[in-house]
Write an enzyme that holds these catalytic residues in place. Sequence first.
Site, PDB file in Angstrom:
ATOM      1  N   GLU A 254       0.825  -1.196   0.000  1.00 27.77           N
ATOM      2  CA  GLU A 254       0.000   0.000   0.000  1.00 27.77           C
ATOM      3  C   GLU A 254       0.858   1.244   0.000  1.00 27.77           C
ATOM      4  OE1 GLU A 254      -1.425   0.092   4.604  1.00 27.77           O
ATOM      5  OE2 GLU A 254      -2.226  -1.486   3.351  1.00 27.77           O
ATOM      6  N   LYS A 256       2.691   4.437   1.069  1.00 30.89           N
ATOM      7  CA  LYS A 256       3.188   4.939   2.348  1.00 30.89           C
ATOM      8  C   LYS A 256       3.031   6.449   2.322  1.00 30.89           C
ATOM      9  CE  LYS A 256       7.018   4.679   5.601  1.00 30.89           C
ATOM     10  NZ  LYS A 256       6.885   6.031   6.073  1.00 30.89           N
ATOM     11  N   ARG A 261       1.053   9.988  12.146  1.00 32.00           N
ATOM     12  CA  ARG A 261       0.262   8.844  12.578  1.00 32.00           C
ATOM     13  C   ARG A 261      -0.785   9.268  13.603  1.00 32.00           C
ATOM     14  NH1 ARG A 261       2.714   3.326  13.124  1.00 32.00           N
ATOM     15  NH2 ARG A 261       0.934   1.958  13.494  1.00 32.00           N
ATOM     16  N   GLU A 306      -3.164   7.698   9.061  1.00 33.16           N
ATOM     17  CA  GLU A 306      -2.204   8.768   8.821  1.00 33.16           C
ATOM     18  C   GLU A 306      -2.982  10.017   8.422  1.00 33.16           C
ATOM     19  OE1 GLU A 306       1.004   7.863   9.198  1.00 33.16           O
ATOM     20  OE2 GLU A 306       2.233   9.262   8.043  1.00 33.16           O
ATOM     21  N   PHE A 346      -5.592   3.183   7.877  1.00 37.45           N
ATOM     22  CA  PHE A 346      -4.935   2.010   7.306  1.00 37.45           C
ATOM     23  C   PHE A 346      -5.037   0.745   8.162  1.00 37.45           C
ATOM     24  CE2 PHE A 346      -1.191   4.582   8.821  1.00 37.45           C
ATOM     25  CZ  PHE A 346      -0.814   3.769   9.879  1.00 37.45           C
TER      26      PHE A 346
HETATM   27  P1  AMP Z   1       8.599   5.425   9.405  1.00 35.45           P
HETATM   28  O1  AMP Z   1       7.964   6.646  10.009  1.00 35.45           O
HETATM   29  O2  AMP Z   1       9.528   5.774   8.297  1.00 35.45           O
HETATM   30  O3  AMP Z   1       9.166   4.510  10.444  1.00 35.45           O
HETATM   31  O4  AMP Z   1       7.439   4.565   8.694  1.00 35.45           O
HETATM   32  C1  AMP Z   1       6.359   4.044   9.406  1.00 35.45           C
HETATM   33  C2  AMP Z   1       5.246   5.086   9.437  1.00 35.45           C
HETATM   34  O5  AMP Z   1       4.695   5.263   8.153  1.00 35.45           O
HETATM   35  C3  AMP Z   1       4.058   4.692  10.255  1.00 35.45           C
HETATM   36  O6  AMP Z   1       4.291   4.952  11.614  1.00 35.45           O
HETATM   37  C4  AMP Z   1       2.958   5.573   9.704  1.00 35.45           C
HETATM   38  O7  AMP Z   1       2.952   6.814  10.363  1.00 35.45           O
HETATM   39  C5  AMP Z   1       3.402   5.815   8.285  1.00 35.45           C
HETATM   40  N1  AMP Z   1       2.545   5.226   7.269  1.00 35.45           N
HETATM   41  C6  AMP Z   1       2.209   5.830   6.119  1.00 35.45           C
HETATM   42  N2  AMP Z   1       1.427   5.061   5.363  1.00 35.45           N
HETATM   43  C7  AMP Z   1       1.252   3.900   6.042  1.00 35.45           C
HETATM   44  C8  AMP Z   1       0.541   2.709   5.782  1.00 35.45           C
HETATM   45  N3  AMP Z   1      -0.125   2.528   4.650  1.00 35.45           N
HETATM   46  N4  AMP Z   1       0.589   1.721   6.706  1.00 35.45           N
HETATM   47  C9  AMP Z   1       1.281   1.887   7.853  1.00 35.45           C
HETATM   48  N5  AMP Z   1       1.980   2.998   8.154  1.00 35.45           N
HETATM   49  C10 AMP Z   1       1.963   4.006   7.264  1.00 35.45           C
END
Ligand code: AMP
Length: 566
Positions: A254, A256, A261, A306, A346
């Site tokens: 999916e 990102k 969050r 998100e 999500f």
């Molecule tokens: P990161 O912040 O780089 O560790 O990536 C994980 C974060 O991506 C999660 O904590 C969410 O805030 C965000 N995120 C964005 N899209 C999604 C999605 N489709 N599923 C889960 N997390 C997502």
Amino acid sequence: MPSFYDFAIVCQSLSQTQSRLQMAETVGTFLAKLDLDEAEIAARFIVGRAVEQGEEKRIQMSGRAIWKIVAEMTDSADQGEDIFAAAEDFGEAVEMTLKLRAADPEPTLTIRELNEKFVAIAAIEGRHARNRKLDALRELFARASASEARYIAKILIGEMRHGMSEGLMLEAIARMGARPVSEVRRIHMLEADLGRVVRIIRSPGAGKTVAGESSAGALAHSTRAVKPLKPMLAFPAADVADAFAVLGPDLSLEHKLDGARVQIHHLADGRVRIFSRRLNEITGSIPDVVETVNRIGARHAILDGEVIGVDASGRPAAFQDLMRRFGRTRDVEKARAEQALKLYVFDVLALDGALTIDRPWADRISALEELKSSAGLEIVERVIRPDLAAAEKFYADAVAAGYEGVMAKSLASAYTPGARGRGWLKIKHTHTLDLVIVAAEWGYGRRHGWLSNYHLAARDQHSAGFAVLGKTFKGLSDEQFRAMTERLLALKTAESHGVVSVRPEVVVEVAYNDIQRSPNYDAGMALRFARIVRIRDDKTPEQADSIDAVIADYERQMIRPLADKV
Ligand code: AMP
């Protein structure tokens, strides 16, 4: 009944051992001796939390403010440098300073009393709140013995330095209650706060109820329906092929989204509470999201999603503009008019009174789709069980459309609160790590007067500390440098030769070109061409990347070129 002084002695004994087993045993035995209220408080204090999870913002005390108080009490401001040089940490510096008083008060504080003081300080609001908080703290230090003050200071700045991590604390709680660690971990996943875990383990039969409830349901009317669960975290993957190698073909991909969050609790009576990734409540700041969620009507649900900022034509706004709306308590309507928000859901963690976190992701997708069609909630775009070619196309299209990358999720996986499970992999088109600033250097030339060269560290999950793997002064605007300087000075713990050490609290997302072996850094590795791509105020230091993630990236970098040749 053990006193706060006994607590201090336990902490001291922790810093004298390296054995995890012994630490868990010491703490478990100590907690078992306390009554329920005190055990709940002590469990938090031992890991450096003055107040319950989610309340931290209300007590925030910088090392600088504490130092100012104790230095004034003893008229020793000019001896600061010597004291900090001689002390092994901030707490000891406070103890040494207070020993300069004409008489050291007898230690008389109880754990419960100290908690009451912290709660009272956190509750101070309104006019001159900051000064009134400092006055209350001054009174507390005046009453405390120097050795008590050492640990009060450590708890307030959240740096115990005895290596008792949250994970180890769960083992200690298991020993306290003679219960399996797995059960304690499970409760912690749901409850997020260590104190509440202690309460559940100690109350007769309660642990069983919680463990059983996840499948049996019955959440709708419990107060726990509005307690935030820790968000599930994702592990980095190099690319789509890597995700297939780890998860197998039964996966979904999916978009990102590049936003913030949120965890949304919608009760059947229409009440809504929304929590940030750090589990701070932000309901009042984002009424537009509340309105969106209210569309689900008289149903109970816990949703994970998100929020992104969008401009008038629906295009995503800058991350900083989005963050400006989060946590805002004043002029909310004005901010709302300036920056529109859009929610993408999500995941579904509970629905109609039953927790769904243990159900396979494929079932939770169905629940999401049902919410989309019944309430018009926007859900992220995904493909289910694509073959490798279709998955690679989905990824390329996502990147071309401006997304940060994609998330790959195993269709069989459960939602594991707080854990960086292998069920979720993030695939980004640029390599970044979320690192913690642990020190900074005074700049020169154009950056004179600013703290600019930031020492970047990854979480070291083995020692519960941080390991430095690079420095950078690249990526921030002048305005950001200025604000960061102020912020880091408030977190300062020591300074020598132009290097200011700070409490590890600020998380930044760092892009880099590659990773090299390096003897110059604690981690044995160094990032090349590191630059800050954004300040991650939405992440706590515990949510930063670990050394393992860096090693994994390093290994991938070594293996890829070889694998590509085969
Ligand atoms: P990161 O912040 O780089 O560790 O990536 C994980 C974060 O991506 C999660 O904590 C969410 O805030 C965000 N995120 C964005 N899209 C999604 C999605 N489709 N599923 C889960 N997390 C997502």
